[in-house]
Motif scaffolding. Structure first.
Motif, mmCIF file in Angstrom:
data_model
loop_
_atom_site.group_PDB
_atom_site.id
_atom_site.type_symbol
_atom_site.label_atom_id
_atom_site.label_comp_id
_atom_site.label_asym_id
_atom_site.label_seq_id
_atom_site.Cartn_x
_atom_site.Cartn_y
_atom_site.Cartn_z
ATOM 1 N N GLY A 43 15.457 38.730 -34.431
ATOM 2 C CA GLY A 43 14.071 37.935 -34.229
ATOM 3 C C GLY A 43 13.683 36.625 -34.930
ATOM 4 N N ALA A 44 15.081 36.985 -36.417
ATOM 5 C CA ALA A 44 14.438 36.651 -37.444
ATOM 6 C C ALA A 44 14.885 35.376 -38.027
ATOM 7 N N ALA A 45 15.952 34.791 -36.796
ATOM 8 C CA ALA A 45 15.973 32.944 -36.835
ATOM 9 C C ALA A 45 16.916 32.560 -38.134
ATOM 10 N N LEU A 46 17.926 33.800 -38.023
ATOM 11 C CA LEU A 46 19.124 33.654 -39.325
ATOM 12 C C LEU A 46 20.234 33.120 -38.712
ATOM 13 N N PRO A 47 21.755 32.743 -39.542
ATOM 14 C CA PRO A 47 22.116 31.818 -39.482
ATOM 15 C C PRO A 47 23.319 33.331 -38.342
ATOM 16 N N VAL A 87 26.083 50.349 -36.814
ATOM 17 C CA VAL A 87 27.179 49.482 -36.296
ATOM 18 C C VAL A 87 27.040 49.295 -34.514
ATOM 19 N N GLN A 88 26.894 50.454 -33.627
ATOM 20 C CA GLN A 88 26.279 50.489 -32.698
ATOM 21 C C GLN A 88 25.234 49.110 -32.066
ATOM 22 N N ALA A 89 24.010 49.359 -32.656
ATOM 23 C CA ALA A 89 23.439 48.177 -32.850
ATOM 24 C C ALA A 89 23.457 46.914 -33.239
ATOM 25 N N LEU A 90 24.485 46.349 -33.948
ATOM 26 C CA LEU A 90 24.949 45.186 -33.634
ATOM 27 C C LEU A 90 25.810 44.870 -33.678
ATOM 28 N N LEU A 91 26.741 45.176 -32.186
ATOM 29 C CA LEU A 91 28.463 44.950 -32.600
ATOM 30 C C LEU A 91 28.186 43.886 -31.275
ATOM 31 N N ASP A 92 27.402 43.598 -30.614
ATOM 32 C CA ASP A 92 27.022 41.945 -29.322
ATOM 33 C C ASP A 92 26.488 41.534 -30.039
ATOM 34 N N ASP A 93 26.066 41.691 -31.511
ATOM 35 C CA ASP A 93 25.270 40.041 -32.062
ATOM 36 C C ASP A 93 26.678 39.453 -33.453
ATOM 37 N N LEU A 94 27.654 40.509 -33.245
ATOM 38 C CA LEU A 94 28.629 40.033 -33.985
ATOM 39 C C LEU A 94 29.653 38.649 -33.918
ATOM 40 N N PRO A 115 16.652 32.996 -53.481
ATOM 41 C CA PRO A 115 15.896 33.282 -52.452
ATOM 42 C C PRO A 115 15.939 32.549 -51.676
ATOM 43 N N GLY A 116 16.665 31.280 -51.788
ATOM 44 C CA GLY A 116 16.212 31.024 -50.237
ATOM 45 C C GLY A 116 17.613 31.543 -49.418
ATOM 46 N N ARG A 117 18.587 32.089 -49.617
ATOM 47 C CA ARG A 117 20.162 32.930 -49.247
ATOM 48 C C ARG A 117 19.861 34.683 -49.446
ATOM 49 N N CYS A 118 18.279 34.693 -49.182
ATOM 50 C CA CYS A 118 18.818 36.311 -48.827
ATOM 51 C C CYS A 118 16.780 36.404 -48.338
ATOM 52 N N THR A 119 17.687 37.723 -47.494
ATOM 53 C CA THR A 119 16.046 38.080 -46.798
ATOM 54 C C THR A 119 16.421 39.511 -46.319
ATOM 55 N N VAL A 120 15.309 40.137 -46.624
ATOM 56 C CA VAL A 120 15.147 41.947 -46.656
ATOM 57 C C VAL A 120 14.627 42.271 -45.568
ATOM 58 N N LEU A 121 15.307 43.265 -45.258
ATOM 59 C CA LEU A 121 14.683 43.889 -44.347
ATOM 60 C C LEU A 121 14.731 45.819 -44.304
ATOM 61 N N GLU A 122 13.135 45.988 -43.777
ATOM 62 C CA GLU A 122 13.281 47.308 -43.956
ATOM 63 C C GLU A 122 14.605 48.374 -43.606
ATOM 64 N N LEU A 123 15.180 49.465 -43.973
ATOM 65 C CA LEU A 123 16.054 49.913 -42.714
ATOM 66 C C LEU A 123 15.951 52.000 -44.060
ATOM 67 N N ASP A 124 16.295 52.103 -42.487
ATOM 68 C CA ASP A 124 15.850 53.622 -43.552
ATOM 69 C C ASP A 124 17.074 54.037 -42.067
ATOM 70 N N LEU A 125 18.499 54.454 -42.753
ATOM 71 C CA LEU A 125 19.544 54.814 -42.314
ATOM 72 C C LEU A 125 19.388 56.556 -41.293
ATOM 73 N N ALA A 126 18.342 56.693 -42.300
ATOM 74 C CA ALA A 126 18.026 58.531 -41.830
ATOM 75 C C ALA A 126 16.590 59.202 -40.498
ATOM 76 N N SER A 127 16.599 57.530 -40.089
ATOM 77 C CA SER A 127 15.533 57.600 -38.904
ATOM 78 C C SER A 127 16.585 56.660 -37.982
ATOM 79 N N MET A 128 16.574 57.356 -36.363
ATOM 80 C CA MET A 128 17.273 56.396 -35.512
ATOM 81 C C MET A 128 16.536 55.135 -34.942
ATOM 82 N N ALA A 134 14.538 49.436 -34.828
ATOM 83 C CA ALA A 134 13.888 48.627 -34.960
ATOM 84 C C ALA A 134 14.145 47.527 -36.490
ATOM 85 N N PHE A 135 15.699 47.974 -37.034
ATOM 86 C CA PHE A 135 15.746 47.171 -37.816
ATOM 87 C C PHE A 135 16.527 45.627 -36.870
#
Length: 300
Positions: free
Chosen positions: A77-81, A120-127, A52-65, A70-71
């Motif tokens: 904002g989740a303060a993850l590595p 992928v488009q939403a996360l590219l700049d975060d990689l 549990p200390g190495r996992c985070t659950v976040l909601e994502l519905d790929l059928a909704s932009m 929001a994901f």
């Protein structure tokens, strides 16, 4: 200590869950984000995985932009590595009629391709470099292989997004065509990222036939029975795998150092092979990319 984050879509069951299991066993530096539609099932998956200390659950519905956006915001904002890998694994197959996403796109194409394109488009700049993107496709995208599935029929991406309802639906062909889109997307994304020169590699993955996975949930009662009880007997054949073995191979593509700097490739398990002839069609890839961008702009 967790120093790197990997996002896995559809990580609460099947291939995604087994990929998560293998990643947790591979290297303690990785923190896993289970991107799932049902956070309750995601929490159950975390309990099952036992870290549990190495996992985070976040909601994502790929059928909704809206859900994809929001994901991405929640992840930031989740303060993850730092984010170093994205595994586009979630998928479905609608065979009983035609369904549509929240944004009015045919559901199989919308979830299997458009949702992941948007993510992928939403996360590219975060990689953070070096980074990897792995897109799960299927050998069913290649008509040269005998898979028992109908060959893809890619005319235009617009026709896939908004099919002609005067024609009888062919859900299994829509699925194989969406898997072709996964490979077209992977190759075009790799080209736009200068074939790894920007520090991000992109590869496509065929997990093989995995009896017992959730892809048959929309089949008939008899079809689900065959999928669950008969198909597992085929594991003696080439590229028929358990979800656990395929999950371990998917995890390797996402994090194993032996795949450093490998990009723009298609893997059957961990074996690099050629994908279908259509998957190298630049015109189809460009049509898919431009239509996908337009679908994101017009999404609710």
């Amino acid at each position: 200590m967790n120093t790197r984050t990997v996002v896995i879509t559809g990580a609460n069951a099947g291939l995604g869950l087994e990929c998560a299991r293998a990643l947790l066993a591979h290297d303690p530096s990785w923190h896993l984000v289970l991107a799932v539609r049902d956070v309750t099932r995601g929490a159950e998956a975390v309990a099952y995985l036992g870290h549990p200390g190495r996992c985070t659950v976040l909601e994502l519905d790929l059928a909704s932009m809206q859900s994809v956006r929001a994901f991405a915001d929640t992840l930031r904002g989740a303060a993850l590595p730092p984010l170093h890998a994205v595994v586009c694994n979630a998928g479905l197959q609608v065979v009983s009629g035609t369904e549509y996403t929240a944004d009015g796109v045919e559901t199989t194409f919308g979830v299997n391709h458009v949702g992941h394109f948007a993510l992928v488009q939403a996360l590219l700049d975060d990689l953070v470099q070096p980074a990897r993107i792995v897109i799960v496709s299927s050998g069913t995208h290649d008509p040269a292989k005998f898979t028992g599935m109908p060959s893809p029929n890619y005319t235009t991406a617009a026709a896939l997004a908004h099919p002609d309802e005067s024609q009888p639906p062919d859900g299994r062909r829509r699925y194989t065509t969406s898997k072709l889109c996964n490979v077209l997307f992977a190759y075009e994304l790799d080209r736009r990222l200068d074939h790894g020169e920007r520090g991000i590699t992109v590869n496509a993955f065929d997990p093989g036939l995995m009896p017992g996975s959730g892809l048959a949930r929309d089949y008939s009662t008899i079809g689900r029975w065959v999928w669950r009880y008969v198909f597992p007997l085929l594991r003696v054949l080439p590229n028929v795998n358990s979800t656990r073995s395929s999950g371990a191979r998917l995890a390797a593509l996402a994090v194993d150092p032996r795949f450093d700097n490998v990009t723009g490739a298609y893997f059957e398990g961990t074996r690099q092979i050629r994908s279908s002839e259509d998957s190298y069609d630049r015109d189809k890839a460009l049509d898919l990319w431009e239509t996908s961008e337009q679908l994101l702009l017009t999404a609710i």
